[in-house]
Design an enzyme around this catalytic site. Structure first.
Site, PDB file in Angstrom:
ATOM      1  N   SER A 124      31.894 -26.992 -54.176  1.00  0.00           N
ATOM      2  CA  SER A 124      32.887 -26.583 -55.212  1.00  0.00           C
ATOM      3  C   SER A 124      33.869 -25.457 -54.489  1.00  0.00           C
ATOM      4  O   SER A 124      33.466 -24.606 -53.635  1.00  0.00           O
ATOM      5  CB  SER A 124      32.447 -26.211 -56.527  1.00  0.00           C
ATOM      6  OG  SER A 124      33.587 -25.484 -57.300  1.00  0.00           O
ATOM      7  N   TYR A 150      27.492 -19.671 -61.772  1.00  0.00           N
ATOM      8  CA  TYR A 150      27.200 -21.223 -61.555  1.00  0.00           C
ATOM      9  C   TYR A 150      28.037 -21.061 -59.963  1.00  0.00           C
ATOM     10  O   TYR A 150      27.484 -21.810 -58.935  1.00  0.00           O
ATOM     11  CB  TYR A 150      28.343 -21.709 -62.347  1.00  0.00           C
ATOM     12  CG  TYR A 150      28.981 -22.961 -61.659  1.00  0.00           C
ATOM     13  CD1 TYR A 150      28.444 -24.260 -61.503  1.00  0.00           C
ATOM     14  CD2 TYR A 150      30.233 -22.896 -61.380  1.00  0.00           C
ATOM     15  CE1 TYR A 150      28.731 -25.390 -60.845  1.00  0.00           C
ATOM     16  CE2 TYR A 150      31.019 -24.113 -60.702  1.00  0.00           C
ATOM     17  CZ  TYR A 150      30.260 -25.191 -60.456  1.00  0.00           C
ATOM     18  OH  TYR A 150      30.901 -26.338 -59.774  1.00  0.00           O
ATOM     19  N   LYS A 154      26.485 -22.257 -56.150  1.00  0.00           N
ATOM     20  CA  LYS A 154      27.056 -23.205 -55.158  1.00  0.00           C
ATOM     21  C   LYS A 154      27.174 -22.517 -53.889  1.00  0.00           C
ATOM     22  O   LYS A 154      26.850 -23.089 -52.859  1.00  0.00           O
ATOM     23  CB  LYS A 154      28.376 -23.575 -55.593  1.00  0.00           C
ATOM     24  CG  LYS A 154      28.498 -24.621 -56.893  1.00  0.00           C
ATOM     25  CD  LYS A 154      27.896 -25.984 -56.449  1.00  0.00           C
ATOM     26  CE  LYS A 154      27.835 -26.883 -57.576  1.00  0.00           C
ATOM     27  NZ  LYS A 154      27.109 -28.228 -57.018  1.00  0.00           N
TER      28      LYS A 154
HETATM   29  C1  UD1 Z   1      36.505 -24.479 -63.314  1.00  0.00           C
HETATM   30  C2  UD1 Z   1      35.442 -23.384 -62.882  1.00  0.00           C
HETATM   31  C3  UD1 Z   1      35.074 -23.916 -61.611  1.00  0.00           C
HETATM   32  C4  UD1 Z   1      34.292 -25.275 -61.520  1.00  0.00           C
HETATM   33  C5  UD1 Z   1      35.411 -25.984 -62.221  1.00  0.00           C
HETATM   34  C6  UD1 Z   1      34.789 -27.435 -62.256  1.00  0.00           C
HETATM   35  C7  UD1 Z   1      35.951 -20.927 -63.898  1.00  0.00           C
HETATM   36  C8  UD1 Z   1      36.638 -19.781 -63.870  1.00  0.00           C
HETATM   37  N1  UD1 Z   1      36.003 -22.166 -63.044  1.00  0.00           N
HETATM   38  O1  UD1 Z   1      37.493 -24.365 -62.548  1.00  0.00           O
HETATM   39  O2  UD1 Z   1      33.968 -22.802 -61.061  1.00  0.00           O
HETATM   40  O3  UD1 Z   1      34.017 -25.635 -60.213  1.00  0.00           O
HETATM   41  O4  UD1 Z   1      35.841 -25.830 -63.645  1.00  0.00           O
HETATM   42  O5  UD1 Z   1      35.735 -28.400 -62.339  1.00  0.00           O
HETATM   43  O6  UD1 Z   1      35.766 -21.554 -64.970  1.00  0.00           O
HETATM   44  N2  UD1 Z   1      43.060 -24.061 -68.745  1.00  0.00           N
HETATM   45  C9  UD1 Z   1      43.938 -23.749 -70.022  1.00  0.00           C
HETATM   46  N3  UD1 Z   1      43.287 -24.292 -71.237  1.00  0.00           N
HETATM   47  C10 UD1 Z   1      41.986 -24.709 -70.871  1.00  0.00           C
HETATM   48  C11 UD1 Z   1      41.050 -25.070 -69.987  1.00  0.00           C
HETATM   49  C12 UD1 Z   1      41.913 -24.607 -68.923  1.00  0.00           C
HETATM   50  O7  UD1 Z   1      44.898 -23.465 -69.785  1.00  0.00           O
HETATM   51  O8  UD1 Z   1      41.481 -25.147 -72.294  1.00  0.00           O
HETATM   52  C13 UD1 Z   1      43.704 -23.695 -67.380  1.00  0.00           C
HETATM   53  C14 UD1 Z   1      42.869 -22.545 -66.856  1.00  0.00           C
HETATM   54  O9  UD1 Z   1      43.368 -21.445 -67.128  1.00  0.00           O
HETATM   55  C15 UD1 Z   1      43.212 -23.132 -65.289  1.00  0.00           C
HETATM   56  C16 UD1 Z   1      43.468 -24.775 -65.435  1.00  0.00           C
HETATM   57  O10 UD1 Z   1      43.593 -24.689 -66.836  1.00  0.00           O
HETATM   58  O11 UD1 Z   1      44.424 -22.644 -64.889  1.00  0.00           O
HETATM   59  C17 UD1 Z   1      42.270 -25.483 -64.961  1.00  0.00           C
HETATM   60  O12 UD1 Z   1      40.730 -25.099 -65.777  1.00  0.00           O
HETATM   61  P1  UD1 Z   1      39.522 -25.615 -65.622  1.00  0.00           P
HETATM   62  O13 UD1 Z   1      39.804 -27.152 -65.635  1.00  0.00           O
HETATM   63  O14 UD1 Z   1      38.564 -25.045 -66.483  1.00  0.00           O
HETATM   64  O15 UD1 Z   1      39.189 -25.420 -64.158  1.00  0.00           O
HETATM   65  P2  UD1 Z   1      38.898 -24.167 -63.074  1.00  0.00           P
HETATM   66  O16 UD1 Z   1      39.207 -23.093 -63.869  1.00  0.00           O
HETATM   67  O17 UD1 Z   1      40.117 -24.253 -61.865  1.00  0.00           O
END
Ligand code: UD1
Length: 332
Positions: A124, A150, A154
């Site tokens: 990842s 997690y 990895k």
């Molecule tokens: C997350 C994990 C990462 C993992 C990946 C799997 C964290 C810190 N990281 O990545 O380790 O490998 O998922 O796909 O959790 N967001 C919102 N609202 C939401 C959900 C997310 O605004 O309800 C934003 C987050 O702040 C971020 C983006 O959307 O900027 C992507 O978030 P997300 O899909 O959770 O992925 P990551 O955080 O990049």
């Protein structure tokens, strides 16, 4: 090739199985169904035309895994089995370390005993922690500032696999660092059905579009990015799956590392806008506080995968949204 897929009933594994079968490989799946359902195996068959052999098995079960190897004699393993919920890993670190490391240790032992010399591992972008440079390349710093157990499992798996390759000159290891997998199979038959409240952005947006959630919570709009919201490299799961097919062919002795991403950053608001286009109406959202552990921007250079594997992404964020929405509407 005969390819053993661990975690093959999951969302990424099921797409990898379809692409492997489409490329002419023979696929066997082991999965303990801890975050998947057996009916996915039949759906892989519906989509791909061939139903993989399936074993309900925890990869840590050395005797059970040995029996699968003795029956099928795989040429290569794609190792996707593992736990992946960030929040859960903070609450249950021992379980995450146990499952995520001991699956790989058991697999490597059985591979060595059975004379199987190629493994592709599901890693990842989380191994890059807080990126020091963008775009991230395979030589960018890893292991520093990883914010959750997690992610640390990895990273530890990568080190374990590199050490195993160091001790066995015949072993080929490919580490695939996924950026943010999204979307679903265009058939509408394969996708992700999260248990409970989705942690990741696109499943949450999908459920909001379907009326299961009132609005999307946007975690912060004060990052130093194009519109203040977090930027990620969202890769269609079908493109990601094709990256695995390219990788097994290239898994020669030694260690090979590839970023699998598009190379394009997309903000939270841009993703909500793309999903709104797919649905044909605006999806409600609200800006809330930043989420602990989040970074501003994360996207890769996919140049090495293109040069060495001849692989690059073909599908757009709009296609990922359309496919996710199709799956969501048929989701049972
Ligand atoms: C997350 C994990 C990462 C993992 C990946 C799997 C964290 C810190 N990281 O990545 O380790 O490998 O998922 O796909 O959790 N967001 C919102 N609202 C939401 C959900 C997310 O605004 O309800 C934003 C987050 O702040 C971020 C983006 O959307 O900027 C992507 O978030 P997300 O899909 O959770 O992925 P990551 O955080 O990049």
């Amino acid at each position: 090739m005969r390819v053993l897929l661990t975690g093959g009933a999951g969302v990424i594994g099921s797409h990898v199985a379809v692409e492997l079968i489409g490329a002419g490989h023979q696929v066997e799946i082991v999965d303990d169904l801890s975050n998947s359902v057996e009916s996915v195996i039949g759906r892989i068959g519906q989509v791909a035309g061939v139903t993989p052999t399936f074993y309900k098995l925890d990869v840590r079960d050395e005797a059970g895994l040995t029996a699968v190897f003795e029956e099928h004699r795989p040429d290569a393993v794609i190792h996707l089995a593992g736990l992946k919920a960030v929040g859960e890993s903070v609450a249950q670190p021992l379980r995450y370390w146990d499952v995520n490391l001991n699956t790989t240790i058991t697999l490597l032992r059985v591979m060595a005993a059975q004379g199987c010399h190629r493994v592709v591992f599901s890693s990842s972008a989380t191994v890059y922690g807080t990126p020091e440079e963008l775009p991230l390349t395979e030589t960018s710093l890893t292991g520093v500032g990883i914010s959750n157990p997690y992610g640390r499992t990895k990273y530890a798996n990568e080190q374990l696999l590199v050490d195993a390759a160091g001790a066995d000159p015949g072993l080929g290891v490919t580490l695939l660092r996924y950026f943010n997998p999204v979307g679903a199979h265009p058939s509408g038959l394969l996708g992700e059905t999260p248990q409970g409240v989705p942690n990741n952005l696109m499943p949450y947006v999908a459920q909001t579009a379907a009326g299961k959630r009132a609005k999307v919570m946007v975690f912060g709009d004060d990052y130093d990015t194009v519109d203040g919201t977090g930027v990620r490299d969202y890769i269609h799961v079908v493109d990601l799956a094709k990256g695995h097919v390219a990788a097994i062919a290239a898994t020669n002795p030694g260690v090979h590392i590839f970023n699998l991403g598009t190379g394009q950053g997309v903000s939270v608001l841009q993703l909500i806008a793309a999903y709104s286009r797919a649905v044909g109406r605006d999806i409600p959202y609200e800006i809330v506080a930043r989420r602990a552990g989040d970074i501003a921007e994360c996207y890769c250079s996919p140049a090495k995968a293109k040069a060495d594997l001849g692989w690059q992404t073909e599908l757009t964020i709009d296609q990922a949204c359309a496919d996710s929405w199709r799956y969501e509407q048929g989701a049972r």
